[in-house]
Design an enzyme around this catalytic site. Sequence first.
Site, PDB file in Angstrom:
ATOM      1  CG  HIS A 101      -3.765  -6.615  -1.234  1.00 32.99           C
ATOM      2  ND1 HIS A 101      -3.392  -5.755  -0.274  1.00 32.99           N
ATOM      3  CD2 HIS A 101      -2.912  -6.692  -2.286  1.00 32.99           C
ATOM      4  CE1 HIS A 101      -2.083  -5.258  -0.717  1.00 32.99           C
ATOM      5  NE2 HIS A 101      -1.662  -5.646  -1.771  1.00 32.99           N
ATOM      6  CD  GLU A 109      -4.354  -9.366   2.846  1.00 37.57           C
ATOM      7  OE1 GLU A 109      -4.082  -8.411   1.895  1.00 37.57           O
ATOM      8  OE2 GLU A 109      -3.746  -9.308   4.046  1.00 37.57           O
ATOM      9  CG  ASP A 131      -6.836  -3.446   1.169  1.00 34.69           C
ATOM     10  OD1 ASP A 131      -6.367  -4.480   0.274  1.00 34.69           O
ATOM     11  OD2 ASP A 131      -6.523  -3.128   1.876  1.00 34.69           O
ATOM     12  CG  HIS A 152      -2.203  -0.980   0.836  1.00 33.99           C
ATOM     13  ND1 HIS A 152      -3.173  -0.682   0.421  1.00 33.99           N
ATOM     14  CD2 HIS A 152      -2.249  -2.101   1.559  1.00 33.99           C
ATOM     15  CE1 HIS A 152      -4.059  -1.556   0.267  1.00 33.99           C
ATOM     16  NE2 HIS A 152      -3.514  -2.506   1.113  1.00 33.99           N
TER      17      HIS A 152
HETATM   18 ZN    ZN Z   1      -4.320  -4.586   0.923  1.00 32.27          ZN
END
Ligand code: ZN
Length: 166
Positions: A133, A130, A81, A74
């Site tokens: 993401h 994730e 996200d 990030h």
């Molecule tokens: Zn993320």
Amino acid sequence: MSIAQDGDELVRPEVDAALVALDQAQRAAIGEGVFVFSSYRSYATQSSIYQGFVNQYGQAEADTTSARPGHSEHQTGLAVDVVGTSGVARLNVAFSTTPSGQWLAANAWQHGFVVRYPNGLEGITGYEYEPWHLRFVGVELATAMTQSGAQTLEEHLGLPAAPNYG
Ligand SMILES: [Zn+2]
């Protein structure tokens, strides 16, 4: 800006343009857009997030869930996200079973994004699954990864597995 988001979306310009295209394509395909709920994080913000996980779960567990400051994608301005605009399963692995999660897993590469931390590949990426993401790698690289069958950047680029903080 046609993307529904929290209002503080911060990514590099090429990522911003790709997100607009991604949102429009998903909207056209399933009638639901892409909502970005986290984008660029400063070092200070990442420090605060990581320390929160450490305080709650201890460092070993925190390292599988949150990046140490200086290591988060990030902080590059290339990662976001996301969740569908319905908001269903935000920040939850169940996002992978929603229409948005399934569409993104199958089609995000066409707009230069990859699901950076795939299911079952924690040993390679160093992160638990994730599905929310996305990392922008560009259409050329994302297409090449899809064609080669590589699920992770590490495998595709021949990089060593899992970041070692040692
Ligand atoms: Zn993320």
